[in-house]
Design a protein around this motif. Structure first.
Motif, mmCIF file in Angstrom:
data_model
loop_
_atom_site.group_PDB
_atom_site.id
_atom_site.type_symbol
_atom_site.label_atom_id
_atom_site.label_comp_id
_atom_site.label_asym_id
_atom_site.label_seq_id
_atom_site.Cartn_x
_atom_site.Cartn_y
_atom_site.Cartn_z
ATOM 1 N N SER A 282 0.792 -0.933 0.134
ATOM 2 C CA SER A 282 0.001 -0.055 -0.141
ATOM 3 C C SER A 282 0.890 1.253 0.087
ATOM 4 C CB SER A 282 -1.066 0.063 1.265
ATOM 5 O OG SER A 282 -1.837 -0.938 1.069
ATOM 6 N N VAL A 283 1.894 1.387 0.771
ATOM 7 C CA VAL A 283 2.803 2.497 0.951
ATOM 8 C C VAL A 283 3.462 2.636 -0.309
ATOM 9 C CG1 VAL A 283 4.842 3.514 2.140
ATOM 10 C CG2 VAL A 283 2.955 2.472 3.564
ATOM 11 N N ILE A 284 3.951 1.562 -0.979
ATOM 12 C CA ILE A 284 4.585 1.896 -2.120
ATOM 13 C C ILE A 284 3.946 2.489 -3.507
ATOM 14 C CG2 ILE A 284 4.653 -0.286 -3.215
ATOM 15 C CD1 ILE A 284 7.758 1.784 -3.295
ATOM 16 N N ASN A 285 2.686 1.875 -3.311
ATOM 17 C CA ASN A 285 1.909 2.493 -4.456
ATOM 18 C C ASN A 285 1.314 3.913 -4.052
ATOM 19 O OD1 ASN A 285 1.229 0.039 -6.404
ATOM 20 N ND2 ASN A 285 0.553 -1.076 -4.502
ATOM 21 N N VAL A 286 1.114 4.031 -2.970
ATOM 22 C CA VAL A 286 0.975 5.412 -2.712
ATOM 23 C C VAL A 286 2.039 6.574 -2.965
ATOM 24 C CG1 VAL A 286 0.388 7.125 -0.836
ATOM 25 C CG2 VAL A 286 -0.829 5.157 -0.851
ATOM 26 N N VAL A 287 3.238 6.116 -2.646
ATOM 27 C CA VAL A 287 4.438 7.101 -2.711
ATOM 28 C C VAL A 287 4.722 6.907 -4.263
ATOM 29 C CG1 VAL A 287 5.118 6.876 -0.466
ATOM 30 C CG2 VAL A 287 6.064 5.430 -2.184
ATOM 31 N N SER A 288 4.429 5.919 -5.241
ATOM 32 C CA SER A 288 4.551 5.868 -6.507
ATOM 33 C C SER A 288 4.007 7.184 -7.103
ATOM 34 C CB SER A 288 4.143 4.545 -7.248
ATOM 35 O OG SER A 288 4.888 3.441 -6.711
ATOM 36 N N LEU A 289 2.771 7.386 -6.557
ATOM 37 C CA LEU A 289 1.784 8.499 -7.069
ATOM 38 C C LEU A 289 2.950 9.959 -7.103
ATOM 39 C CD1 LEU A 289 -1.460 8.209 -5.300
ATOM 40 C CD2 LEU A 289 -1.144 8.026 -7.743
ATOM 41 N N PHE A 290 3.446 10.067 -5.964
ATOM 42 C CA PHE A 290 4.669 11.173 -5.465
ATOM 43 C C PHE A 290 5.680 11.186 -6.472
ATOM 44 C CE2 PHE A 290 3.503 10.956 -0.631
ATOM 45 C CZ PHE A 290 2.011 11.256 -0.970
ATOM 46 N N PHE A 291 6.018 9.882 -6.777
ATOM 47 C CA PHE A 291 7.233 9.702 -7.597
ATOM 48 C C PHE A 291 6.971 10.460 -8.740
ATOM 49 C CE2 PHE A 291 10.330 7.579 -10.418
ATOM 50 C CZ PHE A 291 11.476 7.654 -9.908
ATOM 51 N N MET A 292 5.967 9.785 -9.662
ATOM 52 C CA MET A 292 5.614 9.849 -10.962
ATOM 53 C C MET A 292 5.249 11.557 -11.076
ATOM 54 S SD MET A 292 6.770 7.602 -12.619
ATOM 55 C CE MET A 292 6.130 8.252 -14.173
ATOM 56 N N ALA A 293 4.472 11.881 -10.017
ATOM 57 C CA ALA A 293 3.950 13.317 -10.263
ATOM 58 C C ALA A 293 5.204 14.325 -10.128
ATOM 59 C CB ALA A 293 3.358 13.685 -8.812
ATOM 60 N N ALA A 294 6.106 14.187 -9.580
ATOM 61 C CA ALA A 294 7.455 14.981 -9.654
ATOM 62 C C ALA A 294 8.151 14.629 -10.880
ATOM 63 C CB ALA A 294 8.211 14.720 -8.131
ATOM 64 N N PHE A 295 8.434 13.410 -11.312
ATOM 65 C CA PHE A 295 9.061 12.971 -12.460
ATOM 66 C C PHE A 295 8.578 13.609 -13.658
ATOM 67 C CE2 PHE A 295 10.992 10.588 -15.751
ATOM 68 C CZ PHE A 295 12.200 10.251 -15.308
ATOM 69 N N ILE A 296 7.280 13.205 -13.981
ATOM 70 C CA ILE A 296 6.406 13.810 -15.261
ATOM 71 C C ILE A 296 6.504 15.253 -15.188
ATOM 72 C CG2 ILE A 296 4.641 13.873 -16.637
ATOM 73 C CD1 ILE A 296 6.044 10.994 -16.752
ATOM 74 N N SER A 297 6.106 16.011 -14.094
ATOM 75 C CA SER A 297 6.280 17.495 -14.216
ATOM 76 C C SER A 297 7.597 18.100 -14.241
ATOM 77 C CB SER A 297 5.649 17.780 -12.741
ATOM 78 O OG SER A 297 4.395 17.175 -12.412
ATOM 79 N N TYR A 298 8.550 17.346 -13.874
ATOM 80 C CA TYR A 298 9.849 17.991 -14.147
ATOM 81 C C TYR A 298 10.345 17.802 -15.457
ATOM 82 C CZ TYR A 298 15.037 16.977 -14.190
ATOM 83 O OH TYR A 298 16.496 17.520 -14.530
ATOM 84 N N THR A 299 10.092 16.839 -16.173
ATOM 85 C CA THR A 299 10.459 16.693 -17.523
ATOM 86 C C THR A 299 9.512 17.587 -18.580
ATOM 87 O OG1 THR A 299 8.955 14.768 -18.075
ATOM 88 C CG2 THR A 299 11.338 14.398 -17.334
ATOM 89 N N PHE A 300 8.348 17.857 -18.168
ATOM 90 C CA PHE A 300 7.224 18.685 -18.638
ATOM 91 C C PHE A 300 7.786 20.105 -18.759
ATOM 92 C CE2 PHE A 300 3.638 21.419 -19.133
ATOM 93 C CZ PHE A 300 2.971 20.951 -20.112
ATOM 94 N N MET A 301 8.117 20.500 -17.458
ATOM 95 C CA MET A 301 8.244 21.821 -17.276
ATOM 96 C C MET A 301 9.629 22.457 -17.448
ATOM 97 S SD MET A 301 5.748 22.906 -13.884
ATOM 98 C CE MET A 301 6.065 21.458 -13.046
ATOM 99 N N LEU A 302 10.984 21.567 -17.589
ATOM 100 C CA LEU A 302 12.109 21.793 -17.833
ATOM 101 C C LEU A 302 12.258 21.983 -19.416
ATOM 102 C CD1 LEU A 302 14.825 22.433 -16.479
ATOM 103 C CD2 LEU A 302 15.292 19.863 -16.731
ATOM 104 N N THR A 303 11.550 20.834 -19.978
ATOM 105 C CA THR A 303 11.641 21.351 -21.514
ATOM 106 C C THR A 303 10.804 22.742 -21.742
ATOM 107 O OG1 THR A 303 11.353 18.874 -21.838
ATOM 108 C CG2 THR A 303 10.534 20.500 -23.573
ATOM 109 N N LEU A 304 9.848 23.140 -21.330
ATOM 110 C CA LEU A 304 9.225 24.429 -21.671
ATOM 111 C C LEU A 304 10.143 25.318 -21.163
ATOM 112 C CD1 LEU A 304 5.410 24.033 -20.368
ATOM 113 C CD2 LEU A 304 6.459 23.810 -22.786
ATOM 114 N N PHE A 305 10.943 25.220 -19.834
ATOM 115 C CA PHE A 305 11.931 26.421 -19.761
ATOM 116 C C PHE A 305 13.090 26.460 -20.568
ATOM 117 C CE2 PHE A 305 15.978 27.085 -17.436
ATOM 118 C CZ PHE A 305 15.798 28.416 -16.852
ATOM 119 N N GLU A 306 13.626 25.300 -21.134
ATOM 120 C CA GLU A 306 14.427 25.349 -21.919
ATOM 121 C C GLU A 306 14.423 25.918 -23.280
ATOM 122 O OE1 GLU A 306 16.767 21.109 -20.553
ATOM 123 O OE2 GLU A 306 15.594 21.152 -22.354
#
Length: 497
Positions: A282-306
């Motif tokens: 249960s914990v790993i599945n919940v924190v997987s939400l956090f992990f991918m939220a940060a990961f996908i948003s990082y690649t999305f916004m850093l591309t726009l910034f560049e």
């Protein structure tokens, strides 16, 4: 659960039950998986050009990514069950056809609505094809050692597709137009449709009289997530208390609550609720939400910034992501080595916190940031620690599962990752846009305001990762780092997803 596979009866020198052309099938399926995952990341570098070409708003642009991951994540488990019942080859070929048609729609898009519809359809295609593809590999490779090798090759090419998507997108958009990142899928799909039926026969689960598909659960969960994401993105342009925000959020909440009711009453639920009784899973599945939220948003916004702030071309922006792929590969190697020595909890927790530090380093950017001093340090730290979490997180997701439920556990983790990416984009991009909008209303120049919005989103993502690391450290049960590979005992059985 048994398989019907008359094409697998030919003798082999190594194993009389092994399919004689299994390695050719693996090459074809790995290439298909590579192409499908490539399309989840290949759009990132092309996002600014797609926005300019089709007239997307800043918040609307997130649907180019969110539409795909929501459909893929929401329907993945149903796709696995459909493959079990109606046949893996049939479902795989159906998914390839849907993927080809939807790729053509995306490439020919003349409006935001047409692009979003195509991306949702691509996600549906992945949900149909991916479980069937993995199931065929498990069936064709009956020897445990061969199966482990085959799954490693398949997984490696899938991971490579996720990394190379940025580079391929940059090259294609620089040499042609952004439309070719979708049109390039068509010849690959044609090759699969022509060759696969000649190489492998049908396989399916024998039907049971009371077997029913939990279509209602899949529809309510996916529709609920779409409504929640829509409401969150509306908050980028409307007040939080407005009907445009409140109504879709309320509708999404009701649909997700209905999903729980449906799953409780279903005879064959997609995810039995007692699956979450294990605390570590249960914990790993919940924190997987956090992990991918940060990961996908990082690649999305850093591309726009560049591209929007620093003025990188699509080619330069694509090549700039190469160190991330190298860092993730290095981290996966480190994580695989350290997990048996210091344990799943220590590696996963440290990986989350370290990835958060990488995002904090990235949040030091400004409009004059250089690539070597401003972007690269955070990218390397983020990539190494994020990669280190991956093998340990997979072990945690399989903690305490039986061989029969190993596919379910893997499918749930993949679903949570996809959903986390969509929700993360909706929340963090909305926060970034609202922060930038407030700054611009106070006279801050647009480039400085948008950079400030990205910085804030990176810091929120970092906080989510650190929180995930703390939850893992505090709540994980003791996990055996040498957990057996559940696939080693799967004979003539495929994962549910």
């Amino acid at each position: 659960m048994t398989a019907v596979n008359p094409g697998a009866t030919s003798a082999s020198a190594e194993d009389p039950e092994a399919h004689p052309r299994r390695w050719w099938v693996l090459a074809l399926l790995s290439g298909l998986a590579f192409m499908i995952l490539l399309d989840m990341t290949v759009v990132n570098v092309a996002l600014p050009l797609i926005q300019d070409g089709l007239g997307f708003s800043e918040s609307g642009l997130t649907w180019v990514v969110s539409g795909y991951v929501l459909a893929a994540g929401g329907l993945l488990l149903l796709g696995g069950r459909l493959a079990d019942v109606f046949g893996r080859r049939r479902l795989l070929l159906t998914g390839v056809v849907v993927f080809a048609v939807s790729s053509a729609v995306c490439g020919a898009a003349v409006s935001p609505g047409m692009m979003i519809a195509g991306r949702f359809a691509q996600g549906i295609a992945e949900a149909i094809a991916a479980p069937a593809s993995l199931g065929l590999i498990a069936l064709l490779f009956t020897d445990p050692k061969e199966r482990a090798k085959a799954l490693g090759i398949w997984g490696g090419l899938v991971a490579l597709g996720g990394t190379l998507g940025y580079v391929i997108s940059g090259v294609l958009t620089n040499l042609t137009t952004w439309r070719w990142i979708f049109f390039i899928n068509l010849p690959v799909a044609v090759v699969v449709l022509l060759i696969l039926p000649r190489l492998v026969a049908e396989s399916r689960m024998v039907r049971e009289k009371d077997h029913r598909l939990d279509v209602a659960g899949a529809i309510t969960s996916t529709a609920g997530l779409v409504a929640v994401v829509y409401g969150l993105l509306q908050a980028a342009e409307h007040p939080w208390g407005s009907a445009a925000v409140v109504l879709p959020l309320a509708a999404g909440g009701c649909l997700l609550a209905a999903t729980v009711v449906v799953e409780r009453r279903a005879k064959n639920p997609l995810v039995p609720l007692d699956f979450f009784a294990n605390r570590t899973r249960s914990v790993i599945n919940v924190v997987s939400l956090f992990f991918m939220a940060a990961f996908i948003s990082y690649t999305f916004m850093l591309t726009l910034f560049e591209q929007r702030v620093l003025g990188y071309s699509s080619l330069v922006s694509g090549l700039a992501w190469l160190p991330l792929g190298i860092a993730i590969g290095t981290g996966i190697g480190l994580g695989s080595t350290l997990t048996p020595r210091i344990g799943v909890r220590a590696v996963t927790s440290a990986g989350f916190v370290g990835a958060g530090v990488g995002l904090l380093l990235t949040s030091m950017i400004d409009i004059d940031a250089s690539y070597p001093g401003g972007i690269l340090p955070g990218m390397i730290v983020f990539g190494v620690f994020a990669g280190a979490t991956m093998p340990a997180a997979t072990t945690a997701a399989l903690h305490g599962v039986t061989v029969q439920d190993s596919g379910l556990a893997s499918g749930v983790q993949n679903t949570m990752q996809q959903v986390g990416g969509a929700l993360g984009l909706a929340v963090l991009v909305t926060l970034a846009l609202r922060h930038a909008g407030d700054a611009m209303r106070h006279g801050v120049p647009p480039e400085i305001a948008m950079t400030a919005g990205y910085v804030m989103a990176f810091r929120v993502g970092a906080a989510l990762l650190v929180l995930g690391g703390v939850l893992i450290l505090a709540l994980f049960e003791r996990v055996n780092p040498e957990l057996r590979d559940p696939t080693s005992e799967i004979t003539q059985t495929t994962p549910r997803a």
